[in-house]
Every structure is written in C-alpha cells, then in structure tokens.
Design a protein around this motif. Structure first.
Motif, PDB file in Angstrom:
ATOM      1  N   MET A   1      49.115   2.004   8.594  1.00  0.00           N
ATOM      2  CA  MET A   1      48.027   2.669   7.907  1.00  0.00           C
ATOM      3  C   MET A   1      48.313   4.160   7.854  1.00  0.00           C
ATOM      4  O   MET A   1      48.849   4.746   8.787  1.00  0.00           O
ATOM      5  N   LEU A   2      47.966   4.779   6.738  1.00  0.00           N
ATOM      6  CA  LEU A   2      48.126   6.226   6.618  1.00  0.00           C
ATOM      7  C   LEU A   2      47.251   6.924   7.634  1.00  0.00           C
ATOM      8  O   LEU A   2      46.092   6.565   7.820  1.00  0.00           O
ATOM      9  N   ASN A   3      47.806   7.920   8.266  1.00  0.00           N
ATOM     10  CA  ASN A   3      47.059   8.628   9.299  1.00  0.00           C
ATOM     11  C   ASN A   3      46.616   9.988   8.764  1.00  0.00           C
ATOM     12  O   ASN A   3      47.037  11.022   9.267  1.00  0.00           O
ATOM     13  N   LEU A   4      45.803   9.965   7.729  1.00  0.00           N
ATOM     14  CA  LEU A   4      45.269  11.201   7.173  1.00  0.00           C
ATOM     15  C   LEU A   4      43.931  11.484   7.830  1.00  0.00           C
ATOM     16  O   LEU A   4      43.150  10.575   8.088  1.00  0.00           O
ATOM     17  N   ASN A   5      43.665  12.748   8.081  1.00  0.00           N
ATOM     18  CA  ASN A   5      42.396  13.073   8.734  1.00  0.00           C
ATOM     19  C   ASN A   5      41.283  13.237   7.708  1.00  0.00           C
ATOM     20  O   ASN A   5      41.514  13.258   6.501  1.00  0.00           O
ATOM     21  N   GLY A   6      40.068  13.351   8.209  1.00  0.00           N
ATOM     22  CA  GLY A   6      38.899  13.483   7.343  1.00  0.00           C
ATOM     23  C   GLY A   6      38.955  14.706   6.454  1.00  0.00           C
ATOM     24  O   GLY A   6      38.453  14.685   5.332  1.00  0.00           O
ATOM     25  N   GLN A   7      39.567  15.770   6.956  1.00  0.00           N
ATOM     26  CA  GLN A   7      39.671  16.993   6.155  1.00  0.00           C
ATOM     27  C   GLN A   7      40.545  16.754   4.926  1.00  0.00           C
ATOM     28  O   GLN A   7      40.252  17.236   3.835  1.00  0.00           O
ATOM     29  N   THR A   8      41.604  15.977   5.077  1.00  0.00           N
ATOM     30  CA  THR A   8      42.473  15.655   3.942  1.00  0.00           C
ATOM     31  C   THR A   8      41.735  14.802   2.933  1.00  0.00           C
ATOM     32  O   THR A   8      41.824  15.033   1.721  1.00  0.00           O
ATOM     33  N   HIS A   9      40.991  13.818   3.417  1.00  0.00           N
ATOM     34  CA  HIS A   9      40.194  12.984   2.503  1.00  0.00           C
ATOM     35  C   HIS A   9      39.198  13.854   1.742  1.00  0.00           C
ATOM     36  O   HIS A   9      38.998  13.680   0.537  1.00  0.00           O
ATOM     37  N   ARG A  10      38.567  14.780   2.436  1.00  0.00           N
ATOM     38  CA  ARG A  10      37.573  15.665   1.809  1.00  0.00           C
ATOM     39  C   ARG A  10      38.236  16.524   0.738  1.00  0.00           C
ATOM     40  O   ARG A  10      37.704  16.673  -0.363  1.00  0.00           O
ATOM     41  N   ARG A  11      39.387  17.102   1.053  1.00  0.00           N
ATOM     42  CA  ARG A  11      40.073  17.969   0.078  1.00  0.00           C
ATOM     43  C   ARG A  11      40.484  17.178  -1.162  1.00  0.00           C
ATOM     44  O   ARG A  11      40.365  17.672  -2.286  1.00  0.00           O
ATOM     45  N   LEU A  12      40.972  15.974  -0.967  1.00  0.00           N
ATOM     46  CA  LEU A  12      41.331  15.134  -2.108  1.00  0.00           C
ATOM     47  C   LEU A  12      40.090  14.793  -2.935  1.00  0.00           C
ATOM     48  O   LEU A  12      40.127  14.838  -4.173  1.00  0.00           O
ATOM     49  N   ALA A  13      38.999  14.469  -2.268  1.00  0.00           N
ATOM     50  CA  ALA A  13      37.751  14.149  -2.972  1.00  0.00           C
ATOM     51  C   ALA A  13      37.252  15.360  -3.751  1.00  0.00           C
ATOM     52  O   ALA A  13      36.810  15.228  -4.902  1.00  0.00           O
ATOM     53  N   GLU A  14      37.305  16.536  -3.157  1.00  0.00           N
ATOM     54  CA  GLU A  14      36.879  17.759  -3.853  1.00  0.00           C
ATOM     55  C   GLU A  14      37.743  18.016  -5.082  1.00  0.00           C
ATOM     56  O   GLU A  14      37.220  18.372  -6.155  1.00  0.00           O
ATOM     57  N   ALA A  15      39.054  17.821  -4.945  1.00  0.00           N
ATOM     58  CA  ALA A  15      39.953  18.020  -6.087  1.00  0.00           C
ATOM     59  C   ALA A  15      39.652  17.025  -7.200  1.00  0.00           C
ATOM     60  O   ALA A  15      39.635  17.385  -8.388  1.00  0.00           O
ATOM     61  N   MET A  16      39.381  15.786  -6.837  1.00  0.00           N
ATOM     62  CA  MET A  16      39.056  14.777  -7.842  1.00  0.00           C
ATOM     63  C   MET A  16      37.722  15.072  -8.506  1.00  0.00           C
ATOM     64  O   MET A  16      37.578  14.892  -9.719  1.00  0.00           O
ATOM     65  N   GLN A  17      36.754  15.545  -7.732  1.00  0.00           N
ATOM     66  CA  GLN A  17      35.450  15.888  -8.297  1.00  0.00           C
ATOM     67  C   GLN A  17      35.598  16.991  -9.338  1.00  0.00           C
ATOM     68  O   GLN A  17      35.006  16.911 -10.416  1.00  0.00           O
ATOM     69  N   GLN A  18      36.384  17.990  -9.034  1.00  0.00           N
ATOM     70  CA  GLN A  18      36.604  19.082  -9.991  1.00  0.00           C
ATOM     71  C   GLN A  18      37.400  18.615 -11.196  1.00  0.00           C
ATOM     72  O   GLN A  18      37.063  18.934 -12.337  1.00  0.00           O
ATOM     73  N   ALA A  19      38.461  17.848 -10.957  1.00  0.00           N
ATOM     74  CA  ALA A  19      39.317  17.393 -12.055  1.00  0.00           C
ATOM     75  C   ALA A  19      38.571  16.493 -13.030  1.00  0.00           C
ATOM     76  O   ALA A  19      38.803  16.551 -14.240  1.00  0.00           O
ATOM     77  N   MET A  20      37.656  15.678 -12.532  1.00  0.00           N
ATOM     78  CA  MET A  20      36.927  14.750 -13.385  1.00  0.00           C
ATOM     79  C   MET A  20      35.548  15.269 -13.773  1.00  0.00           C
ATOM     80  O   MET A  20      34.772  14.546 -14.399  1.00  0.00           O
ATOM     81  N   LEU A  21      35.269  16.526 -13.409  1.00  0.00           N
ATOM     82  CA  LEU A  21      33.997  17.169 -13.733  1.00  0.00           C
ATOM     83  C   LEU A  21      32.802  16.322 -13.288  1.00  0.00           C
ATOM     84  O   LEU A  21      31.823  16.157 -14.010  1.00  0.00           O
ATOM     85  N   ILE A  22      32.887  15.791 -12.082  1.00  0.00           N
ATOM     86  CA  ILE A  22      31.804  14.986 -11.524  1.00  0.00           C
ATOM     87  C   ILE A  22      30.751  15.933 -10.972  1.00  0.00           C
ATOM     88  O   ILE A  22      31.050  16.774 -10.129  1.00  0.00           O
ATOM     89  N   PRO A  23      29.527  15.823 -11.445  1.00  0.00           N
ATOM     90  CA  PRO A  23      28.483  16.766 -11.018  1.00  0.00           C
ATOM     91  C   PRO A  23      27.999  16.506  -9.595  1.00  0.00           C
ATOM     92  O   PRO A  23      28.244  15.448  -9.022  1.00  0.00           O
ATOM     93  N   GLU A  24      27.283  17.489  -9.062  1.00  0.00           N
ATOM     94  CA  GLU A  24      26.577  17.288  -7.801  1.00  0.00           C
ATOM     95  C   GLU A  24      25.540  16.203  -8.062  1.00  0.00           C
ATOM     96  O   GLU A  24      25.138  15.970  -9.184  1.00  0.00           O
ATOM     97  N   GLY A  25      25.113  15.565  -7.035  1.00  0.00           N
ATOM     98  CA  GLY A  25      24.131  14.501  -7.193  1.00  0.00           C
ATOM     99  C   GLY A  25      24.534  13.312  -6.355  1.00  0.00           C
ATOM    100  O   GLY A  25      25.433  13.393  -5.515  1.00  0.00           O
ATOM    101  N   ASP A  26      23.897  12.172  -6.611  1.00  0.00           N
ATOM    102  CA  ASP A  26      24.207  10.988  -5.817  1.00  0.00           C
ATOM    103  C   ASP A  26      24.376   9.733  -6.674  1.00  0.00           C
ATOM    104  O   ASP A  26      24.289   8.612  -6.185  1.00  0.00           O
ATOM    105  N   GLU A  27      24.657   9.932  -7.941  1.00  0.00           N
ATOM    106  CA  GLU A  27      24.766   8.801  -8.869  1.00  0.00           C
ATOM    107  C   GLU A  27      25.895   7.829  -8.499  1.00  0.00           C
ATOM    108  O   GLU A  27      25.822   6.641  -8.787  1.00  0.00           O
ATOM    109  N   LEU A  28      26.961   8.335  -7.878  1.00  0.00           N
ATOM    110  CA  LEU A  28      28.115   7.489  -7.588  1.00  0.00           C
ATOM    111  C   LEU A  28      28.039   6.784  -6.239  1.00  0.00           C
ATOM    112  O   LEU A  28      28.907   5.980  -5.913  1.00  0.00           O
ATOM    113  N   VAL A  29      27.016   7.073  -5.467  1.00  0.00           N
ATOM    114  CA  VAL A  29      26.928   6.511  -4.117  1.00  0.00           C
ATOM    115  C   VAL A  29      27.007   4.991  -4.146  1.00  0.00           C
ATOM    116  O   VAL A  29      27.760   4.379  -3.379  1.00  0.00           O
ATOM    117  N   PHE A  30      26.267   4.344  -5.039  1.00  0.00           N
ATOM    118  CA  PHE A  30      26.264   2.889  -5.081  1.00  0.00           C
ATOM    119  C   PHE A  30      27.328   2.318  -6.011  1.00  0.00           C
ATOM    120  O   PHE A  30      27.516   1.112  -6.055  1.00  0.00           O
TER     121      PHE A  30
END
Length: 81
Positions: A1-30
């Motif tokens: 299993m990849l041993n990436l820490n939570g900070q790496t997951h967060r940074r990747l998620a932030e980059a994807m949010q910006q790249a895909m122009l995903i707004p703040e909110g909670d629409e994607l939670v479910f």
C-alpha cells in the motif's frame, strides 16, 4: 500500500479542486465521499486516498521509468569519468 500521509492527500485534493473548479460546499460528500465529510474538499481527500490505494500497482508501473532515469543520473553523477 502507498504510504502517503494525510498532508499529501490534502494537497492532491486541493490541487484537484482548483484544477476542476470545484466550489466550496458539500455537494460531493455523498457522490465521492463516504458521507461523513463536511465539505467538497474533505470528500475529494477521501476519494484521493481510496483511489490511490486501488491504483497502487498502476502507479508503481507509471513511476518506474522515472525512478530508473533518476537512478541512472545519480549513478552517472557519482561515477568516475
């Protein structure tokens, strides 16, 4: 299993949010999360972690040429001329 820490997951998620122009909110939670996240960013972070776990073998194969190239450069740098 990849041993990436939570900070790496967060940074990747932030980059994807910006790249895909995903707004703040909670629409994607479910849609992409597990249902216990409080924001789109947290849902993205969950999705990234779970996706990376599934893609581990594919990622290893994709990064292998890069690692071999870097190893070759490092060895050549330290080898006598």
């Amino acid at each position: 299993m990849l041993n990436l820490n939570g900070q790496t997951h967060r940074r990747l998620a932030e980059a994807m949010q910006q790249a895909m122009l995903i707004p703040e909110g909670d629409e994607l939670v479910f849609v992409i999360g597990r249902g216990n996240e409080s924001s789109n960013l947290e849902a993205l972070e969950t999705w990234v972690k779970e996706s990376l776990d599934v893609l581990e073998d594919d990622l290893a194969l994709a990064v292998l040429p890069l690692l071999l190239n870097r190893l070759g450069q490092t060895i050549n740098h330290w080898s006598p001329v």
